[in-house]
Design an enzyme around this catalytic site. Structure first.
Site, PDB file in Angstrom:
ATOM      1  N   ASP A  30     -24.126 -16.895   4.400  1.00 41.45           N
ATOM      2  CA  ASP A  30     -23.647 -16.809   5.782  1.00 41.45           C
ATOM      3  C   ASP A  30     -24.268 -17.950   6.568  1.00 41.45           C
ATOM      4  OD1 ASP A  30     -22.457 -14.064   7.490  1.00 41.45           O
ATOM      5  OD2 ASP A  30     -23.104 -15.862   8.551  1.00 41.45           O
ATOM      6  N   THR A  86     -11.478 -13.532  10.260  1.00 36.17           N
ATOM      7  CA  THR A  86     -10.288 -14.284  10.644  1.00 36.17           C
ATOM      8  C   THR A  86      -9.771 -13.666  11.936  1.00 36.17           C
ATOM      9  OG1 THR A  86      -9.093 -12.842   9.106  1.00 36.17           O
ATOM     10  CG2 THR A  86      -9.530 -15.070   8.358  1.00 36.17           C
ATOM     11  N   LEU A 252      -3.129  11.692  10.096  1.00 35.77           N
ATOM     12  CA  LEU A 252      -2.261  12.376  11.053  1.00 35.77           C
ATOM     13  C   LEU A 252      -3.114  13.073  12.111  1.00 35.77           C
ATOM     14  CD1 LEU A 252       0.565  13.852   8.746  1.00 35.77           C
ATOM     15  CD2 LEU A 252       0.753  11.947  10.334  1.00 35.77           C
ATOM     16  N   GLY A 255      -5.378  10.952  18.630  1.00 37.00           N
ATOM     17  CA  GLY A 255      -6.582  10.441  19.299  1.00 37.00           C
ATOM     18  C   GLY A 255      -6.205   9.475  20.408  1.00 37.00           C
ATOM     19  N   GLY A 259      -8.040   1.590  16.677  1.00 37.62           N
ATOM     20  CA  GLY A 259      -8.781   0.385  17.052  1.00 37.62           C
ATOM     21  C   GLY A 259      -9.420  -0.226  15.829  1.00 37.62           C
ATOM     22  N   CYS A 262      -9.357  -4.224  12.018  1.00 39.58           N
ATOM     23  CA  CYS A 262      -8.238  -4.477  11.102  1.00 39.58           C
ATOM     24  C   CYS A 262      -6.873  -4.067  11.647  1.00 39.58           C
ATOM     25  CB  CYS A 262      -8.483  -3.763   9.775  1.00 39.58           C
ATOM     26  SG  CYS A 262      -9.737  -4.568   8.802  1.00 39.58           S
ATOM     27  N   LYS A 322     -14.385   4.262  15.982  1.00 42.94           N
ATOM     28  CA  LYS A 322     -14.251   5.522  15.253  1.00 42.94           C
ATOM     29  C   LYS A 322     -15.660   5.979  14.889  1.00 42.94           C
ATOM     30  CE  LYS A 322     -13.935   3.704  10.588  1.00 42.94           C
ATOM     31  NZ  LYS A 322     -13.246   3.742   9.306  1.00 42.94           N
ATOM     32  N   ARG A 329     -15.355  -3.290  18.063  1.00 45.22           N
ATOM     33  CA  ARG A 329     -14.236  -4.220  18.185  1.00 45.22           C
ATOM     34  C   ARG A 329     -12.925  -3.465  18.375  1.00 45.22           C
ATOM     35  NH1 ARG A 329     -15.144  -7.905  13.037  1.00 45.22           N
ATOM     36  NH2 ARG A 329     -15.981  -5.936  12.275  1.00 45.22           N
TER      37      ARG A 329
HETATM   38  C1  UDX Z   1      -8.797   0.084   8.102  1.00 40.51           C
HETATM   39  C2  UDX Z   1      -8.088   0.555   6.827  1.00 40.51           C
HETATM   40  O1  UDX Z   1      -8.075   1.980   6.786  1.00 40.51           O
HETATM   41  C3  UDX Z   1      -8.775  -0.021   5.601  1.00 40.51           C
HETATM   42  O2  UDX Z   1      -8.088   0.354   4.417  1.00 40.51           O
HETATM   43  C4  UDX Z   1      -8.728  -1.543   5.778  1.00 40.51           C
HETATM   44  O3  UDX Z   1      -9.110  -2.241   4.726  1.00 40.51           O
HETATM   45  C5  UDX Z   1      -9.527  -1.913   7.011  1.00 40.51           C
HETATM   46  O4  UDX Z   1      -8.876  -1.323   8.120  1.00 40.51           O
HETATM   47  P1  UDX Z   1     -10.978   0.742   9.436  1.00 40.51           P
HETATM   48  O5  UDX Z   1     -10.665  -0.371  10.373  1.00 40.51           O
HETATM   49  O6  UDX Z   1     -12.375   0.915   8.975  1.00 40.51           O
HETATM   50  O7  UDX Z   1     -10.086   0.663   8.122  1.00 40.51           O
HETATM   51  O8  UDX Z   1     -10.542   2.084  10.213  1.00 40.51           O
HETATM   52  P2  UDX Z   1      -9.638   3.348   9.886  1.00 40.51           P
HETATM   53  O9  UDX Z   1     -10.444   4.395   9.238  1.00 40.51           O
HETATM   54  O10 UDX Z   1      -8.392   2.931   9.216  1.00 40.51           O
HETATM   55  O11 UDX Z   1      -9.302   3.810  11.385  1.00 40.51           O
HETATM   56  C6  UDX Z   1      -8.622   2.917  12.271  1.00 40.51           C
HETATM   57  C7  UDX Z   1      -8.440   3.524  13.620  1.00 40.51           C
HETATM   58  O12 UDX Z   1      -7.472   4.555  13.588  1.00 40.51           O
HETATM   59  C8  UDX Z   1      -9.687   4.159  14.253  1.00 40.51           C
HETATM   60  O13 UDX Z   1      -9.712   3.811  15.620  1.00 40.51           O
HETATM   61  C9  UDX Z   1      -9.485   5.646  14.059  1.00 40.51           C
HETATM   62  O14 UDX Z   1     -10.161   6.421  15.000  1.00 40.51           O
HETATM   63  C10 UDX Z   1      -7.962   5.737  14.190  1.00 40.51           C
HETATM   64  N1  UDX Z   1      -7.388   6.901  13.499  1.00 40.51           N
HETATM   65  C11 UDX Z   1      -7.431   6.979  12.143  1.00 40.51           C
HETATM   66  C12 UDX Z   1      -6.755   7.882  14.234  1.00 40.51           C
HETATM   67  O15 UDX Z   1      -6.680   7.829  15.475  1.00 40.51           O
HETATM   68  N2  UDX Z   1      -6.176   8.929  13.561  1.00 40.51           N
HETATM   69  C13 UDX Z   1      -6.198   9.042  12.216  1.00 40.51           C
HETATM   70  O16 UDX Z   1      -5.651  10.020  11.681  1.00 40.51           O
HETATM   71  C14 UDX Z   1      -6.854   8.039  11.485  1.00 40.51           C
END
Ligand code: UDX
Length: 433
Positions: A30, A86, A252, A255, A259, A262, A322, A329
């Protein structure tokens, strides 16, 4: 195998530690000196469940190294994994590839033997082709293959997901690279589906997966409003719908919107790419707009609940995007907070892990509390925005004694309605009439 990983963020670091656990020799690189100094001193630079224990254990093997030097770090590596961030351009929504291309140019100077360049960063379709061309342009003798190894690690569960992936996707166009990658993924052989596809398909699978998850969340959020206004219960509906194996029950949960680093980024990026090649992604575009609208709608609900009060004080529980992460972010909580601040609301906030990251973004615009109970003191409403387990079991009697108005607005539906009512609270949740 000897592996080098460039980028020690939420993807690079857990991946590096996991690979050492599987027996590989890994050097994490890094450019940020403070990060490398800290990791070399045995101090983690991010919070991730289970990482600390695994990091401690694997540091002792002597197979895990950290450096700021690409030249030094890639020496003898068979695979170089690029896991730099990125970011997305705020206005054009195009993926900013400066970090990736800068790394590729530097690598081209130092690679001396056949090496596989594995892309873990989420990058636009065709990046593998560009990386190969760029590196060959910089060094005509270079012997490389670029492959796409999309990561699906969820923040907060990255270690679990590393060892227990649903599937492994490999995008490549070379049989020579395939042999190297087959060797790399040997620990997973026979245990997890490993799908070899063309490099471009590999690049698309990451975007398509995250876009689908985002659409699923947007869908359940809209369904949640629909259930609430129709006298139904979104959880019963989600269960009934999710039992259809073609749909599935996960993702499902209603919320305040999705966010993180990704889902928002990748949906915007694929929508942008679709517009660029004249193939509109109408469902994804709708999810993006709906998700933005969702956060506004939540802020309006909060504002409406305090509209008759003079200088109301709002307690916000949850700042991370979450639970189980310190990452803020694109956190819906922070966007809601920004809307409330625009209306000059007096906010006291608390998050069990994300206070430091939130402070960097919110600075002195809010008051930071030491825990949930301090945050709720004298508040007129308590708003829950992140699904932390600790918020499920709040001592409501204790909280009720110090709040000015006993009101809870629970946008993650964590608290038991009966408990809240028995403790004398006005309790508002989502998706349930
Ligand atoms: C995501 C993808 O799940 C993962 O496979 C990828 O490689 C990276 O991006 P991540 O960003 O860690 O992972 O979060 P994720 O668990 O997917 O949750 C994303 C957002 O959706 C959070 O804000 C979470 O609170 C929200 N969420 C998720 C909901 O509101 N309801 C749900 O049922 C699931």
């Amino acid at each position: 195998m000897k592996i080098a990983i460039i980028g020690t963020g939420y993807v690079g670091l857990p991946t590096g530690v996991g690979l050492v656990e599987q027996g590989h020799h890994v050097t994490c690189i890094d450019k940020k000196k403070s990060t490398i100094n800290s990791l070399n001193a045995g101090k983690l630079t991010l919070f991730e469940n289970g990482l600390s224990e695994l990091f401690e254990k694997n540091r002792k093997t002597g197979r895990l190294h950290f450096t700021t030097s690409i030249k030094e770090g890639i020496k003898d590596a068979e695979i170089i994994i690029i896991a730099v961030n990125t970011p997305i351009h705020a206005i054009t929504k195009e993926v900013d590839m400066d970090n990736v291309y800068a790394v590729a140019c530097e690598l081209a100077q130092y690679i001396e033997k056949y090496t596989v360049i594995a892309m873990k960063s989420t990058v636009p379709i065709g990046t593998g082709d560009k990386i190969e061309a760029l590196m060959k342009e910089k060094n005509s003798n270079i012997d490389i293959d670029a492959v796409s190894l999309p990561e699906f690690l969820r923040e907060g569960h990255a270690i679990h997901d590393f060892f227990n992936p649903d599937r492994i996707i490999v995008g490549l166009n070379s049989t020579r690279a395939r042999k190297v990658i087959e060797n790399f993924y040997k620990p997973f052989k026979g245990k997890v589906p490993i799908l070899f596809v063309s490099r471009r398909s590999g690049e698309i699978i990451k975007y398509a997966s995250n876009a689908f998850l985002a659409m699923k969340i947007h869908f359940i959020n809209e369904m949640s409003d629909f259930c609430e206004k129709s006298g139904a219960n979104v959880y019963e509906v989600a269960e009934g719908v999710g039992l259809d194996t073609r749909i599935g029950s996960r993702f499902l949960n209603p919320g305040p919107g999705y966010g993180g680093s990704c889902l928002p980024k990748d949906t915007n990026a694929i929508a942008h790419m679709g517009r660029k090649i004249d193939t509109p992604m109408s469902l994804i575009e709708a999810a993006i707009q709906g998700n933005e609208w969702r956060k506004k709608q939540i802020a309006w609900r909060i504002l409406d609940s305090v509209k008759d009060l003079v200088n109301p004080k709002i307690c916000i529980l949850g700042l991370a995007f979450k639970a189980d992460t310190d990452d803020c972010r694109e956190s819906p909580a922070l966007t809601v907070i920004e809307y409330l601040l625009e209306r000059k609301m007096n906010l006291v906030v608390f998050d069990p892990q994300a206070m430091k990251n939130a402070k960097n973004l919110l600075e002195d615009k809010v008051t930071y509390a030491k825990d949930e109970y301090a945050a709720a003191k004298d508040a007129d409403t308590m708003v829950i925005l992140t699904e932390w387990g600790c918020f499920r079991n709040l001592d409501l009697k204790k909280i009720g004694k110090t709040m000015r108005t006993k009101k809870i607005m629970d946008f993650r539906n964590l608290i038991n309605q009966e408990h809240a009512k028995n403790a004398g609270f006005e309790y508002c949740r989502i998706g349930v009439s």
